[in-house]
Design an enzyme around this catalytic site. Sequence first.
Site, PDB file in Angstrom:
ATOM      1  N   SER A 117       0.813  -1.212   0.000  1.00 39.98           N
ATOM      2  CA  SER A 117       0.000   0.000   0.000  1.00 39.98           C
ATOM      3  C   SER A 117       0.848   1.265   0.000  1.00 39.98           C
ATOM      4  O   SER A 117       0.322   2.346  -0.195  1.00 39.98           O
ATOM      5  CB  SER A 117      -0.943  -0.007   1.198  1.00 39.98           C
ATOM      6  OG  SER A 117      -0.210  -0.214   2.378  1.00 39.98           O
ATOM      7  N   HIS A 138      -2.059  -2.347  -6.369  1.00 43.37           N
ATOM      8  CA  HIS A 138      -2.608  -1.990  -5.051  1.00 43.37           C
ATOM      9  C   HIS A 138      -4.130  -2.028  -5.081  1.00 43.37           C
ATOM     10  O   HIS A 138      -4.772  -1.140  -5.638  1.00 43.37           O
ATOM     11  CB  HIS A 138      -2.085  -0.608  -4.640  1.00 43.37           C
ATOM     12  CG  HIS A 138      -2.559  -0.177  -3.297  1.00 43.37           C
ATOM     13  ND1 HIS A 138      -2.788   1.126  -2.948  1.00 43.37           N
ATOM     14  CD2 HIS A 138      -2.869  -0.917  -2.189  1.00 43.37           C
ATOM     15  CE1 HIS A 138      -3.212   1.184  -1.697  1.00 43.37           C
ATOM     16  NE2 HIS A 138      -3.275  -0.035  -1.227  1.00 43.37           N
ATOM     17  N   GLU A 150      -4.625   0.568  -8.052  1.00 43.78           N
ATOM     18  CA  GLU A 150      -3.524   1.445  -8.452  1.00 43.78           C
ATOM     19  C   GLU A 150      -2.445   0.534  -9.036  1.00 43.78           C
ATOM     20  O   GLU A 150      -2.018  -0.410  -8.357  1.00 43.78           O
ATOM     21  CB  GLU A 150      -2.921   2.151  -7.234  1.00 43.78           C
ATOM     22  CG  GLU A 150      -3.705   3.315  -6.689  1.00 43.78           C
ATOM     23  CD  GLU A 150      -2.931   4.033  -5.582  1.00 43.78           C
ATOM     24  OE1 GLU A 150      -2.595   5.208  -5.758  1.00 43.78           O
ATOM     25  OE2 GLU A 150      -2.668   3.415  -4.528  1.00 43.78           O
ATOM     26  N   ASN A 188      -3.012   6.403  -0.736  1.00 43.48           N
ATOM     27  CA  ASN A 188      -2.653   6.600   0.667  1.00 43.48           C
ATOM     28  C   ASN A 188      -1.961   7.925   0.946  1.00 43.48           C
ATOM     29  O   ASN A 188      -1.942   8.387   2.083  1.00 43.48           O
ATOM     30  CB  ASN A 188      -1.820   5.427   1.166  1.00 43.48           C
ATOM     31  CG  ASN A 188      -2.724   4.261   1.497  1.00 43.48           C
ATOM     32  OD1 ASN A 188      -3.805   4.445   2.042  1.00 43.48           O
ATOM     33  ND2 ASN A 188      -2.302   3.065   1.125  1.00 43.48           N
TER      34      ASN A 188
HETATM   35  N1  CAA Z   1     -16.187  -8.352   1.754  1.00 47.19           N
HETATM   36  C1  CAA Z   1     -16.960  -8.584   0.676  1.00 47.19           C
HETATM   37  N2  CAA Z   1     -18.071  -7.900   0.389  1.00 47.19           N
HETATM   38  C2  CAA Z   1     -18.464  -6.947   1.270  1.00 47.19           C
HETATM   39  C3  CAA Z   1     -17.709  -6.656   2.422  1.00 47.19           C
HETATM   40  C4  CAA Z   1     -16.531  -7.407   2.657  1.00 47.19           C
HETATM   41  N3  CAA Z   1     -15.734  -7.193   3.712  1.00 47.19           N
HETATM   42  N4  CAA Z   1     -18.328  -5.650   3.092  1.00 47.19           N
HETATM   43  C5  CAA Z   1     -19.410  -5.332   2.386  1.00 47.19           C
HETATM   44  N5  CAA Z   1     -19.503  -6.112   1.279  1.00 47.19           N
HETATM   45  C6  CAA Z   1     -20.510  -6.057   0.223  1.00 47.19           C
HETATM   46  C7  CAA Z   1     -21.885  -6.436   0.725  1.00 47.19           C
HETATM   47  O1  CAA Z   1     -22.068  -7.838   0.622  1.00 47.19           O
HETATM   48  C8  CAA Z   1     -22.793  -5.688  -0.218  1.00 47.19           C
HETATM   49  O2  CAA Z   1     -22.861  -6.392  -1.451  1.00 47.19           O
HETATM   50  P1  CAA Z   1     -24.134  -6.328  -2.453  1.00 47.19           P
HETATM   51  O3  CAA Z   1     -24.171  -4.930  -2.992  1.00 47.19           O
HETATM   52  O4  CAA Z   1     -23.810  -7.357  -3.483  1.00 47.19           O
HETATM   53  O5  CAA Z   1     -25.329  -6.662  -1.628  1.00 47.19           O
HETATM   54  C9  CAA Z   1     -22.031  -4.375  -0.469  1.00 47.19           C
HETATM   55  O6  CAA Z   1     -20.652  -4.667  -0.169  1.00 47.19           O
HETATM   56  C10 CAA Z   1     -22.496  -3.241   0.409  1.00 47.19           C
HETATM   57  O7  CAA Z   1     -22.402  -3.662   1.745  1.00 47.19           O
HETATM   58  P2  CAA Z   1     -23.352  -3.192   2.937  1.00 47.19           P
HETATM   59  O8  CAA Z   1     -24.674  -2.763   2.367  1.00 47.19           O
HETATM   60  O9  CAA Z   1     -23.360  -4.240   3.998  1.00 47.19           O
HETATM   61  O10 CAA Z   1     -22.601  -2.005   3.632  1.00 47.19           O
HETATM   62  P3  CAA Z   1     -22.230  -0.584   3.107  1.00 47.19           P
HETATM   63  O11 CAA Z   1     -23.157  -0.039   2.102  1.00 47.19           O
HETATM   64  O12 CAA Z   1     -21.971   0.187   4.354  1.00 47.19           O
HETATM   65  O13 CAA Z   1     -20.831  -0.805   2.373  1.00 47.19           O
HETATM   66  C11 CAA Z   1     -18.474  -0.717   2.393  1.00 47.19           C
HETATM   67  C12 CAA Z   1     -19.730  -1.349   3.010  1.00 47.19           C
HETATM   68  C13 CAA Z   1     -18.402  -1.065   0.921  1.00 47.19           C
HETATM   69  C14 CAA Z   1     -17.271  -1.302   3.124  1.00 47.19           C
HETATM   70  C15 CAA Z   1     -18.568   0.851   2.574  1.00 47.19           C
HETATM   71  O14 CAA Z   1     -18.768   1.153   3.921  1.00 47.19           O
HETATM   72  C16 CAA Z   1     -17.346   1.580   2.082  1.00 47.19           C
HETATM   73  O15 CAA Z   1     -17.196   1.846   0.901  1.00 47.19           O
HETATM   74  N6  CAA Z   1     -16.436   1.943   3.017  1.00 47.19           N
HETATM   75  C17 CAA Z   1     -15.193   2.633   2.694  1.00 47.19           C
HETATM   76  C18 CAA Z   1     -14.199   1.625   2.180  1.00 47.19           C
HETATM   77  C19 CAA Z   1     -12.879   2.247   1.849  1.00 47.19           C
HETATM   78  O16 CAA Z   1     -12.657   3.447   1.950  1.00 47.19           O
HETATM   79  N7  CAA Z   1     -11.939   1.388   1.438  1.00 47.19           N
HETATM   80  C20 CAA Z   1     -10.598   1.802   1.163  1.00 47.19           C
HETATM   81  C21 CAA Z   1      -9.768   1.560   2.389  1.00 47.19           C
HETATM   82  S1  CAA Z   1      -8.138   2.078   2.117  1.00 47.19           S
HETATM   83  C22 CAA Z   1      -7.406   0.802   1.371  1.00 47.19           C
HETATM   84  O17 CAA Z   1      -7.898  -0.281   1.211  1.00 47.19           O
HETATM   85  C23 CAA Z   1      -6.048   1.095   0.907  1.00 47.19           C
HETATM   86  C24 CAA Z   1      -4.960   0.942   1.860  1.00 47.19           C
HETATM   87  O18 CAA Z   1      -3.862   0.686   1.409  1.00 47.19           O
HETATM   88  C25 CAA Z   1      -5.096   1.162   3.305  1.00 47.19           C
END
Ligand code: CAA
Length: 281
Positions: A117, A138, A150, A188
Amino acid sequence: MERIMVIGAGQMGSGIAQVCAQAGYEVTLNDLKAEFVERGLGVIKKNLSRQVDKGKMTAEELDKVLGRITASNDLQDAKSVDLVIEAAVENMDIKTKIFAQLDEIAPEHTILASNTSSLPITEIAAATNRPEKVIGMHFMNPVPVMKLVEIIRGLATADEVYQTIEDITEKIGKVPVEVNDFPGFVANRILMPMINEAIYTLYEGVASKEDIDSVMKLGMNHPMGPLTLADFIGLDTCLYIMETLYEGFGDPKYRPCPLLRKYVKAGWLGKKSGRGFYVYE
Ligand code: CAA
């Protein structure tokens, strides 16, 4: 490109294995111990079963996808793959050791990608004799949901290697973005200082954690507030990335918040440890 090996069966590695298998690739999921791979396979099965329950996938398709994933505890299995995607811990010593070994084991044509990352791809590539075939891929968490990958070009990455990885990224249903190799890449470099600033806002007593998260959710339409997101990513990972930015740019604007350091020292690592800014049952 037919066979992909994913190294690391944790949160990121299992997600990467899942999306690759869903796109039709034969996947070898590798980790140090059989129980780690089993745990990763369990997460994949649970995710796919949810798709079946929602009517988005048939039970036959689920079996086919799972059937494309082979468990492995031996890096020697890299002998028969076309692409390796490494998603082991964020530690340069560990990554360079893995890449040096893969360079010995994998066939000449095999591309070696890292899901790091924020660590420099150029430095990881320098541990091999094929820096032109080393690249960053990434993925974002949760991998099955988030569209972005990325793609990071190291100093020596060949154009045709970049093109191959861009094509694979699209084939697995993701959107590639081309990025050059600088600390934190793009995602990031922008996300982590925002999270760090949210932690400073809490540290300085400007508002409660719930209110800081509400401001960003309701005011900026972020799906999660920054403190919830930090818990979700892992506070140790957030600290590690801030340290990488701080060291890589030598700029005090990237200094990690003392409260973040304190939480990590306490073992409050976020959702995975049951406690971070919030408590998880
Ligand atoms: N694994 C697989 N699928 C998942 C999941 C997981 N951990 N969490 C949620 N889902 C799926 C659900 O099954 C659902 O699927 P369908 O549309 O097919 O029904 C969909 O995602 C939406 O889930 P929910 O309705 O339960 O919940 P939500 O609308 O709150 O979405 C989320 C959950 C997608 C995690 C949302 O909260 C979100 O986008 N959060 C921000 C995530 C983010 O910023 N990620 C980047 C992090 S930084 C990174 O990764 C880089 C790094 O290097 C640190």
